[in-house]
Design a protein around this motif. Sequence first.
Motif, mmCIF file in Angstrom:
data_model
loop_
_atom_site.group_PDB
_atom_site.id
_atom_site.type_symbol
_atom_site.label_atom_id
_atom_site.label_comp_id
_atom_site.label_asym_id
_atom_site.label_seq_id
_atom_site.Cartn_x
_atom_site.Cartn_y
_atom_site.Cartn_z
ATOM 1 N N HIS A 12 0.836 -1.203 0.000
ATOM 2 C CA HIS A 12 0.000 0.000 0.000
ATOM 3 C C HIS A 12 0.871 1.254 0.000
ATOM 4 C CE1 HIS A 12 -2.843 -3.017 1.574
ATOM 5 N NE2 HIS A 12 -3.745 -2.271 0.963
ATOM 6 N N LEU A 13 0.441 2.251 -0.763
ATOM 7 C CA LEU A 13 1.157 3.526 -0.797
ATOM 8 C C LEU A 13 1.054 4.203 0.560
ATOM 9 C CD1 LEU A 13 0.627 3.051 -3.921
ATOM 10 C CD2 LEU A 13 0.847 5.518 -4.094
ATOM 11 N N GLY A 14 2.192 4.685 1.056
ATOM 12 C CA GLY A 14 2.225 5.385 2.335
ATOM 13 C C GLY A 14 1.839 6.840 2.228
ATOM 14 N N LYS A 15 1.926 7.399 1.033
ATOM 15 C CA LYS A 15 1.488 8.777 0.775
ATOM 16 C C LYS A 15 1.278 8.937 -0.722
ATOM 17 C CE LYS A 15 5.816 11.277 0.207
ATOM 18 N NZ LYS A 15 6.566 12.442 0.584
ATOM 19 N N ASN A 16 0.657 10.021 -1.120
ATOM 20 C CA ASN A 16 0.447 10.285 -2.542
ATOM 21 C C ASN A 16 1.788 10.439 -3.243
ATOM 22 O OD1 ASN A 16 -2.346 10.271 -2.340
ATOM 23 N ND2 ASN A 16 -2.479 12.471 -2.028
ATOM 24 N N PRO A 17 1.881 10.013 -4.496
ATOM 25 C CA PRO A 17 3.140 10.164 -5.241
ATOM 26 C C PRO A 17 3.547 11.635 -5.349
ATOM 27 C CG PRO A 17 1.666 8.667 -6.384
ATOM 28 C CD PRO A 17 0.871 9.304 -5.278
ATOM 29 N N ASP A 18 4.836 11.872 -5.208
ATOM 30 C CA ASP A 18 5.410 13.216 -5.328
ATOM 31 C C ASP A 18 6.078 13.299 -6.696
ATOM 32 O OD1 ASP A 18 6.533 15.736 -4.752
ATOM 33 O OD2 ASP A 18 8.340 14.805 -3.923
ATOM 34 N N ILE A 19 5.552 14.143 -7.597
ATOM 35 C CA ILE A 19 6.118 14.234 -8.949
ATOM 36 C C ILE A 19 6.984 15.482 -9.057
ATOM 37 C CG2 ILE A 19 4.117 15.424 -9.960
ATOM 38 C CD1 ILE A 19 4.720 13.551 -12.496
ATOM 39 N N ARG A 20 8.137 15.313 -9.730
ATOM 40 C CA ARG A 20 9.060 16.426 -10.000
ATOM 41 C C ARG A 20 9.432 16.358 -11.466
ATOM 42 N NH1 ARG A 20 11.815 13.446 -6.359
ATOM 43 N NH2 ARG A 20 13.631 13.394 -7.679
ATOM 44 N N TYR A 21 9.876 17.489 -11.985
ATOM 45 C CA TYR A 21 10.309 17.547 -13.382
ATOM 46 C C TYR A 21 11.754 18.012 -13.421
ATOM 47 C CZ TYR A 21 5.403 16.952 -14.290
ATOM 48 O OH TYR A 21 4.129 16.450 -14.313
ATOM 49 N N LEU A 22 12.600 17.235 -14.094
ATOM 50 C CA LEU A 22 14.019 17.537 -14.196
ATOM 51 C C LEU A 22 14.284 18.259 -15.508
ATOM 52 C CD1 LEU A 22 15.350 14.075 -12.975
ATOM 53 C CD2 LEU A 22 14.791 16.090 -11.611
ATOM 54 N N GLU A 23 15.551 18.542 -15.772
ATOM 55 C CA GLU A 23 15.929 19.200 -17.020
ATOM 56 C C GLU A 23 15.366 18.449 -18.211
ATOM 57 O OE1 GLU A 23 20.078 20.039 -17.532
ATOM 58 O OE2 GLU A 23 20.297 20.547 -15.414
ATOM 59 N N GLY A 24 14.902 19.168 -19.185
ATOM 60 C CA GLY A 24 14.350 18.557 -20.384
ATOM 61 C C GLY A 24 12.944 18.024 -20.187
ATOM 62 N N GLY A 25 12.316 18.351 -19.050
ATOM 63 C CA GLY A 25 10.948 17.920 -18.802
ATOM 64 C C GLY A 25 10.802 16.477 -18.389
ATOM 65 N N VAL A 26 11.902 15.815 -18.003
ATOM 66 C CA VAL A 26 11.842 14.418 -17.570
ATOM 67 C C VAL A 26 11.120 14.357 -16.219
ATOM 68 C CG1 VAL A 26 13.188 12.401 -16.854
ATOM 69 C CG2 VAL A 26 13.938 13.791 -18.796
ATOM 70 N N SER A 27 10.066 13.544 -16.157
ATOM 71 C CA SER A 27 9.301 13.430 -14.909
ATOM 72 C C SER A 27 9.804 12.253 -14.080
ATOM 73 C CB SER A 27 7.811 13.271 -15.214
ATOM 74 O OG SER A 27 7.595 12.195 -16.088
ATOM 75 N N VAL A 28 9.776 12.471 -12.770
ATOM 76 C CA VAL A 28 10.149 11.420 -11.821
ATOM 77 C C VAL A 28 9.181 11.513 -10.647
ATOM 78 C CG1 VAL A 28 11.903 12.870 -10.682
ATOM 79 C CG2 VAL A 28 11.995 10.395 -10.437
ATOM 80 N N VAL A 29 8.695 10.353 -10.225
ATOM 81 C CA VAL A 29 7.769 10.310 -9.109
ATOM 82 C C VAL A 29 8.357 9.402 -8.032
ATOM 83 C CG1 VAL A 29 6.341 8.353 -9.826
ATOM 84 C CG2 VAL A 29 5.288 10.213 -8.619
ATOM 85 N N SER A 30 8.089 9.733 -6.781
ATOM 86 C CA SER A 30 8.571 8.889 -5.683
ATOM 87 C C SER A 30 7.490 8.817 -4.603
ATOM 88 C CB SER A 30 9.875 9.432 -5.109
ATOM 89 O OG SER A 30 9.703 10.745 -4.629
ATOM 90 N N PHE A 31 7.489 7.693 -3.894
ATOM 91 C CA PHE A 31 6.551 7.506 -2.793
ATOM 92 C C PHE A 31 7.002 6.306 -1.958
ATOM 93 C CE2 PHE A 31 4.902 5.322 -6.527
ATOM 94 C CZ PHE A 31 4.648 4.048 -6.064
ATOM 95 N N PRO A 32 6.603 6.267 -0.684
ATOM 96 C CA PRO A 32 6.888 5.088 0.136
ATOM 97 C C PRO A 32 5.810 4.025 -0.065
ATOM 98 C CG PRO A 32 5.929 6.812 1.488
ATOM 99 C CD PRO A 32 6.065 7.376 0.091
ATOM 100 N N LEU A 33 6.224 2.769 -0.030
ATOM 101 C CA LEU A 33 5.309 1.640 -0.157
ATOM 102 C C LEU A 33 5.488 0.746 1.063
ATOM 103 C CD1 LEU A 33 3.365 0.288 -2.364
ATOM 104 C CD2 LEU A 33 5.264 -1.305 -2.655
ATOM 105 N N ALA A 34 4.376 0.374 1.685
ATOM 106 C CA ALA A 34 4.413 -0.497 2.864
ATOM 107 C C ALA A 34 4.039 -1.919 2.476
ATOM 108 C CB ALA A 34 3.440 0.014 3.923
ATOM 109 N N THR A 35 4.876 -2.868 2.867
ATOM 110 C CA THR A 35 4.546 -4.283 2.731
ATOM 111 C C THR A 35 4.500 -4.867 4.142
ATOM 112 O OG1 THR A 35 6.878 -4.913 2.467
ATOM 113 C CG2 THR A 35 5.600 -4.532 0.460
#
Length: 130
Positions: A12-35
């Motif tokens: 289960h996701l521990g929080k909503n995904p956090d999206i960021r945009y790097l140079e050139g518009g490359v998107s990256v998302v991060s979030f904690p996952l609980a097992t």
Amino acid sequence: MSGINKVILVGHLGKNPDIRYLEGGVSVVSFPLATSETFSKDGRKVEQTEWHNIVMWRGLADVAAKFLQKGKLVYIEGKLRTRSFEDKDGNKKYTTEVVAENFTMLGRKTDFEENTPPDTGEGFNPGEAV
């Protein structure tokens, strides 16, 4: 023979995904996952939870940011990556992340209906592998 770096998680996701945009518009998302796993200790049921740092890139990140939410159950396949960085005091730190290569949203169809855009005949289908 080369090694294998493969991770499969269902959690289960521990929080909503956090999206960021790097140079050139490359998107990256991060979030904690609980097992979680349950085992018996001294005749009692004990639940142990592990937290995993998940990272997704580009198109996969865009889909995750759009459809995933805190508490949702998800199946993730990826690989482990350890990277280093310097904290605000200049100390070298290390972190290990799961770089996801695909994911599948799990659960009932109604779990995703409030976030599903009107059907246009194309696009992402919740419950479908990405």
